[in-house]
Design an enzyme around this catalytic site. Structure first.
Site, PDB file in Angstrom:
ATOM      1  CE1 TYR A  18      -4.436  -1.124   0.143  1.00  0.00           C
ATOM      2  CE2 TYR A  18      -3.221  -3.048   0.925  1.00  0.00           C
ATOM      3  CZ  TYR A  18      -4.374  -2.481   0.401  1.00  0.00           C
ATOM      4  OH  TYR A  18      -5.454  -3.275   0.120  1.00  0.00           O
ATOM      5  CD  GLU A  59      -6.587  -6.083   1.126  1.00  0.00           C
ATOM      6  OE1 GLU A  59      -5.354  -6.005   1.210  1.00  0.00           O
ATOM      7  OE2 GLU A  59      -7.270  -5.336   0.411  1.00  0.00           O
TER       8      GLU A  59
END
Ligand SMILES: Cc1cc2nc3c(=O)[nH]c(=O)nc-3n(C[C@H](O)[C@H](O)[C@H](O)COP(=O)(O)OP(=O)(O)OC[C@H]3O[C@@H](n4cnc5c(N)ncnc54)[C@H](O)[C@@H]3O)c2cc1C
Ligand code: HEM
Length: 255
Positions: A97, A139
Site C-alpha cells: 500500500y 484483508e
C-alpha cells in the site's frame, strides 16, 4: 474520519480529480511498474493492455472520497469487501500500500500539475490512507480466517482429475498436496498462479465448486481466444495445454 480541513478540500476538488481519474491511472501504472517490476507478476497483463479494470483504482478512491464527504452516499462496505477479497486472492501485502500510495500521489501531481497545492495533496493522501487502512484491516482479517500468511499466499494443489467438457472447456479436480481443503462457500473463487514460458508469472481467478466427499475443488475453465490480431488468453490456454493429472498448481485461499 476525514479531518475537517481535508473534508473541505476534498469537497472542492473531488470533481476535478474524478474528471481526471482515468488519466491519473494511465500514468500511475507504468510509473509504478518501472520502479517495481516485481509487481507485474501480480497484476493482470491483459487488463493492463485493455485498460478497463485498472481504471477501477482511481475511480474507487474517488468513490470512497465521496462516501467520506456525503452522509447520504450509498453503503460503501460491499465495494470494500469486493476489493479486499480480490486482493486476498492475489496475496496483496500491507507494505505494498505504501508503494501504490506513493505512485498514485505522484500521478495525481503529474496530471493536475501546479493545481495540486500542498493542502490538496495532503487531503488526498489522507483519503488514500483511510481507504488503505480499512482495506489492510479487512484483508488481514480474511488472511487470518483463511489461515494464510500473506508472505506465502500460494498453496500447492495437485490435479487429481481432468475432464474435457467440450473442445473449448475442461474441468480440473484439485486437491491440496498437504492437509485438508480450506473452508469455502458457494460462489467463491480461487486464484491460480501460473509461471508462463519466458518467465512471466500471472494469476487468474476461477470459480470453485465442491466435489462429493468435500476433499477437492472443481474448477471449470474455458479457453479464451483472441480475435483480429489480439493474443489468446494466457492462463486459460496454458492450463488447457498443461494441466493434467499430477500437475501441481499454485492456488490462493478461497475468496
Ligand atoms: C471472480 C472471477 C471468477 C472467474 N471464474 C471463471 C471460471 O470459473 N471459469 C473461467 O473460464 N473463467 C473464469 N474467470 C475468468 C478468468 O479469471 C480469466 O479472466 C480467463 O480465464 C481469461 O484469462 P486468460 O489469462 O486466458 O486471458 P488473458 O490473457 O487475461 O486475456 C483476456 C482477454 O484480453 C485480451 N487481450 C490480452 N492481451 C491483449 C492485448 N495486448 N490487447 C488487446 N487485448 C488483449 C485477450 O485476447 C482476451 O480476450 C473468472 C474471473 C473472475 C474475476
Ligand atoms: C487504497 C488502495 C487500493 C485501492 C483503492 C484498490 C482498489 C482496487 C479495485 C477497485 C480493484 C478492482 C476489484 C475488482 O476486481 O472488483 C483492485 C484490484 C486489484 N488491486 Fe487494488 N487497490 C488498492 C491497493 C492495491 C495494492 C497495494 C496492490 C498491490 C500492489 C493492489 C493490487 C491489485 C491487483 C493486482 C488487482 C487486480 C486487478 C488486475 O490484476 O488487473 N491494489 N484494486
Amino acid at each position: 474520519m476525514l479531518s475537517p480541513q481535508s473534508t473541505e478540500t476534498v469537497k472542492a476538488t473531488a470533481g476535478v480529480v474524478a474528471e481526471h481519474a482515468e488519466e491519473i491511472t494511465r500514468r500511475f501504472y507504468p510509473h509504478m511498474f518501472a520502479a517495481h517490476p516485481e509487481l507485474m507478476r501480480v497484476f493482470n497483463k491483459a487488463n493492463q493492455a485493455v485498460g478497463e479494470q485498472p481504471k477501477a483504482l482511481a475511480a474507487s478512491v474517488v468513490a470512497y472520497a465521496v462516501n467520506l464527504i456525503d452522509p447520504d452516499a450509498p453503503d460503501f462496505r460491499p465495494i470494500m469487501q469486493r476489493i479486499a477479497h480480490k486482493h486476498v486472492s492475489l496475496g496483496i501485502k500491507s507494505y505494498e500500500y505504501t508503494i501504490v500510495g506513493h505512485h498514485l500521489m505522484w500521478a495525481i501531481g503529474d496530471v493536475l500539475g501546479d493545481a495540486v497545492t500542498p493542502e490538496i495533496a495532503a487531503a488526498w493522501d489522507e483519503v488514500y490512507w483511510l481507504f488503505a487502512c480499512q482495506l489492510i484491516a479487512e484483508e488481514g482479517k480474511l488472511y487470518a480466517l483463511g489461515g494464510t500468511d500473506p508472505e506465502h499466499p500460494w498453496r500447492q494443489y495437485t490435479v487429481v482429475d481432468r475432464t474435457d467438457e467440450t473442445a473449448e472447456s475442461f474441468s480440473l479436480v484439485i486437491k491440496p498436496v498437504e492437509g485438508e481443503l480450506p473452508a469455502h462457500h458457494t460462489g467463491q473463487y480461487v486464484a491460480v498462479g501460473v509461471d508462463l514460458p519466458g518467465g512471466e508469472r500471472q494469476p487468474r481467478q476461477y470459480t470453485i465448486s465442491g466435489v462429493p466427499g468435500r476433499e477437492a475443488f472443481r474448477l471449470t475453465i474455458k479457453r479464451v481466444h483472441g480475435a483480429d490480431g489480439v493474443p489468446d488468453g494466457q492462463v486459460s490456454n496454458w492450463l488447457a495445454d498443461n494441466a493434467v493429472v499430477g500437475t501441481v498448481l499454485d492456488i490462493s485461499q478461497p475468496a
